[in-house]
Write a protein that holds these residues in place. Structure first.
Motif, PDB file in Angstrom:
ATOM      1  N   TYR A 180      -5.976 -16.366 -24.584  1.00 56.42           N
ATOM      2  CA  TYR A 180      -7.155 -16.505 -25.443  1.00 56.42           C
ATOM      3  C   TYR A 180      -7.926 -15.187 -25.483  1.00 56.42           C
ATOM      4  O   TYR A 180      -7.906 -14.413 -24.528  1.00 56.42           O
ATOM      5  N   PRO A 181      -8.649 -14.922 -26.579  1.00 60.09           N
ATOM      6  CA  PRO A 181      -9.462 -13.699 -26.653  1.00 60.09           C
ATOM      7  C   PRO A 181     -10.551 -13.690 -25.590  1.00 60.09           C
ATOM      8  O   PRO A 181     -11.058 -14.739 -25.188  1.00 60.09           O
ATOM      9  N   ALA A 182     -10.916 -12.498 -25.154  1.00 62.51           N
ATOM     10  CA  ALA A 182     -11.981 -12.346 -24.168  1.00 62.51           C
ATOM     11  C   ALA A 182     -13.300 -12.818 -24.753  1.00 62.51           C
ATOM     12  O   ALA A 182     -13.554 -12.676 -25.945  1.00 62.51           O
ATOM     13  N   CYS A 183     -14.160 -13.394 -23.892  1.00 64.90           N
ATOM     14  CA  CYS A 183     -15.438 -13.897 -24.392  1.00 64.90           C
ATOM     15  C   CYS A 183     -16.599 -13.552 -23.480  1.00 64.90           C
ATOM     16  O   CYS A 183     -17.676 -14.100 -23.620  1.00 64.90           O
ATOM     17  N   GLY A 184     -16.419 -12.675 -22.528  1.00 68.58           N
ATOM     18  CA  GLY A 184     -17.527 -12.293 -21.658  1.00 68.58           C
ATOM     19  C   GLY A 184     -17.034 -11.485 -20.482  1.00 68.58           C
ATOM     20  O   GLY A 184     -15.837 -11.406 -20.216  1.00 68.58           O
ATOM     21  N   GLY A 185     -17.955 -10.850 -19.795  1.00 67.19           N
ATOM     22  CA  GLY A 185     -17.623 -10.066 -18.615  1.00 67.19           C
ATOM     23  C   GLY A 185     -17.588  -8.582 -18.897  1.00 67.19           C
ATOM     24  O   GLY A 185     -17.230  -8.142 -19.996  1.00 67.19           O
ATOM     25  N   ARG A 186     -17.999  -7.793 -17.891  1.00 69.34           N
ATOM     26  CA  ARG A 186     -17.999  -6.340 -18.008  1.00 69.34           C
ATOM     27  C   ARG A 186     -17.679  -5.730 -16.660  1.00 69.34           C
ATOM     28  O   ARG A 186     -18.209  -6.158 -15.634  1.00 69.34           O
ATOM     29  N   LYS A 187     -16.818  -4.725 -16.645  1.00 72.10           N
ATOM     30  CA  LYS A 187     -16.481  -4.013 -15.405  1.00 72.10           C
ATOM     31  C   LYS A 187     -16.526  -2.520 -15.692  1.00 72.10           C
ATOM     32  O   LYS A 187     -15.907  -2.050 -16.654  1.00 72.10           O
ATOM     33  N   THR A 188     -17.277  -1.770 -14.889  1.00 73.20           N
ATOM     34  CA  THR A 188     -17.397  -0.323 -15.075  1.00 73.20           C
ATOM     35  C   THR A 188     -16.577   0.396 -14.022  1.00 73.20           C
ATOM     36  O   THR A 188     -16.732   0.152 -12.827  1.00 73.20           O
ATOM     37  N   THR A 189     -15.679   1.249 -14.470  1.00 71.53           N
ATOM     38  CA  THR A 189     -14.840   2.058 -13.584  1.00 71.53           C
ATOM     39  C   THR A 189     -14.921   3.505 -14.045  1.00 71.53           C
ATOM     40  O   THR A 189     -14.658   3.802 -15.216  1.00 71.53           O
ATOM     41  N   ASP A 190     -15.295   4.407 -13.136  1.00 72.11           N
ATOM     42  CA  ASP A 190     -15.433   5.836 -13.459  1.00 72.11           C
ATOM     43  C   ASP A 190     -16.320   6.051 -14.681  1.00 72.11           C
ATOM     44  O   ASP A 190     -16.028   6.882 -15.554  1.00 72.11           O
ATOM     45  N   GLY A 191     -17.389   5.292 -14.767  1.00 75.61           N
ATOM     46  CA  GLY A 191     -18.348   5.459 -15.846  1.00 75.61           C
ATOM     47  C   GLY A 191     -17.959   4.829 -17.166  1.00 75.61           C
ATOM     48  O   GLY A 191     -18.713   4.891 -18.133  1.00 75.61           O
ATOM     49  N   GLU A 192     -16.788   4.195 -17.230  1.00 73.51           N
ATOM     50  CA  GLU A 192     -16.332   3.568 -18.460  1.00 73.51           C
ATOM     51  C   GLU A 192     -16.369   2.039 -18.303  1.00 73.51           C
ATOM     52  O   GLU A 192     -15.822   1.501 -17.347  1.00 73.51           O
ATOM     53  N   SER A 193     -17.009   1.376 -19.259  1.00 72.00           N
ATOM     54  CA  SER A 193     -17.120  -0.074 -19.207  1.00 72.00           C
ATOM     55  C   SER A 193     -15.969  -0.742 -19.938  1.00 72.00           C
ATOM     56  O   SER A 193     -15.614  -0.345 -21.045  1.00 72.00           O
ATOM     57  N   THR A 194     -15.381  -1.731 -19.283  1.00 73.84           N
ATOM     58  CA  THR A 194     -14.344  -2.562 -19.900  1.00 73.84           C
ATOM     59  C   THR A 194     -14.949  -3.926 -20.177  1.00 73.84           C
ATOM     60  O   THR A 194     -15.501  -4.569 -19.276  1.00 73.84           O
ATOM     61  N   TRP A 195     -14.858  -4.379 -21.429  1.00 73.54           N
ATOM     62  CA  TRP A 195     -15.413  -5.674 -21.811  1.00 73.54           C
ATOM     63  C   TRP A 195     -14.325  -6.736 -21.800  1.00 73.54           C
ATOM     64  O   TRP A 195     -13.155  -6.439 -21.958  1.00 73.54           O
ATOM     65  N   GLY A 196     -14.728  -7.976 -21.609  1.00 70.67           N
ATOM     66  CA  GLY A 196     -13.762  -9.060 -21.530  1.00 70.67           C
ATOM     67  C   GLY A 196     -13.176  -9.172 -20.144  1.00 70.67           C
ATOM     68  O   GLY A 196     -11.985  -9.412 -19.971  1.00 70.67           O
ATOM     69  N   TYR A 197     -14.022  -8.970 -19.112  1.00 70.52           N
ATOM     70  CA  TYR A 197     -13.548  -9.001 -17.732  1.00 70.52           C
ATOM     71  C   TYR A 197     -13.676 -10.424 -17.184  1.00 70.52           C
ATOM     72  O   TYR A 197     -14.766 -10.913 -16.939  1.00 70.52           O
ATOM     73  N   HIS A 198     -12.528 -11.062 -17.001  1.00 69.74           N
ATOM     74  CA  HIS A 198     -12.488 -12.453 -16.544  1.00 69.74           C
ATOM     75  C   HIS A 198     -12.086 -12.502 -15.072  1.00 69.74           C
ATOM     76  O   HIS A 198     -11.329 -11.649 -14.589  1.00 69.74           O
ATOM     77  N   ARG A 199     -12.533 -13.520 -14.404  1.00 69.29           N
ATOM     78  CA  ARG A 199     -12.228 -13.678 -12.975  1.00 69.29           C
ATOM     79  C   ARG A 199     -10.726 -13.733 -12.733  1.00 69.29           C
ATOM     80  O   ARG A 199     -10.213 -13.126 -11.813  1.00 69.29           O
ATOM     81  N   TRP A 200     -10.034 -14.495 -13.535  1.00 70.42           N
ATOM     82  CA  TRP A 200      -8.605 -14.686 -13.315  1.00 70.42           C
ATOM     83  C   TRP A 200      -7.794 -13.929 -14.359  1.00 70.42           C
ATOM     84  O   TRP A 200      -7.017 -14.482 -15.109  1.00 70.42           O
ATOM     85  N   GLY A 201      -8.022 -12.610 -14.390  1.00 67.55           N
ATOM     86  CA  GLY A 201      -7.279 -11.746 -15.300  1.00 67.55           C
ATOM     87  C   GLY A 201      -8.080 -11.423 -16.542  1.00 67.55           C
ATOM     88  O   GLY A 201      -8.879 -12.222 -17.013  1.00 67.55           O
TER      89      GLY A 201
END
Length: 204
Positions: A180-201
């Motif tokens: 399914y498409p991502a619908c929430g969550g954010r993770k920042t690594t080395d100053g870059e944010s990744t959207w669609g960060y889900h607990r289980w992948g």
């Protein structure tokens, strides 16, 4: 963008119309009950704050877990508990300052109670059940089975309840299936944010 999107967080799933998030960093917002809430990686969130639904911060996750477990005991099983065990469980199950409703209106409380009673849930709100108890058990089950590392009392509770039959009686939190498409969550690594960060992948 909602308030929670200013911070790294995992999307866990949803409880009815409210998304369930797990903060990945300290959120330094308003004092207790303020619209732009404070939270920590030891908490869960329902709703994302300003720009979304007002947040509900769930603290002391050992308390909802204890409530979920304790409410499954029969009278005979409860009678078999040592007095120290019973006192420990009651203290955990009914701990104060667990549910922090952040600037909710009367209408939002009423809408939430109506939602909890919906027959679309695996275990809707019981006729004489408090909404807060239903919420604690729904989230306690989630933490017990899927997020045990967020419960500082997990090992002790697991040992204590190992002599009883515990079932997944609520099944009210829904998670996004793979693909399914991502619908929430954010993770920042080395100053870059990744959207669609889900607990289980990360959803594609």
């Amino acid at each position: 963008m909602s308030y929670i999107d200013s911070y790294d967080h995992e999307y866990i799933g949803s409880l009815g119309y409210l998304p369930v998030y797990h903060p990945l960093e300290e959120i330094q917002g308003d004092a207790w009950g303020g619209y732009d809430f404070s939270a920590s990686p030891g908490d869960l969130l329902l709703g994302g704050g300003s720009g979304e639904h007002p947040g509900l911060v769930v603290h002391k996750l050992e308390s909802p877990v204890a409530k979920f477990l304790y409410d499954q005991l029969t009278e005979e099983e409860e009678a078999s508990l040592a007095e120290a065990e019973r006192s420990y469980l009651l203290e955990l199950s009914y701990a104060d300052d667990v549910l922090e409703f952040c600037d909710w209106s009367v209408r939002q409380y009423a809408n939430f109670a109506a939602m909890a009673a919906s027959e679309t849930f695996g275990a809707p709100l019981g006729e004489d059940e408090a909404v807060e108890d239903w919420l604690r058990k729904s989230l306690g089950e989630l933490v017990y089975y899927s997020l045990p590392e967020l419960n500082p009392e997990h090992e002790k509770l697991t040992v204590m309840f190992s002599r009883f039959t515990i079932d997944a009686t609520m099944r009210n939190v829904l998670c996004v299936p793979p693909g399914y498409p991502a619908c929430g969550g954010r993770k920042t690594t080395d100053g870059e944010s990744t959207w669609g960060y889900h607990r289980w992948g990360v959803a594609p």
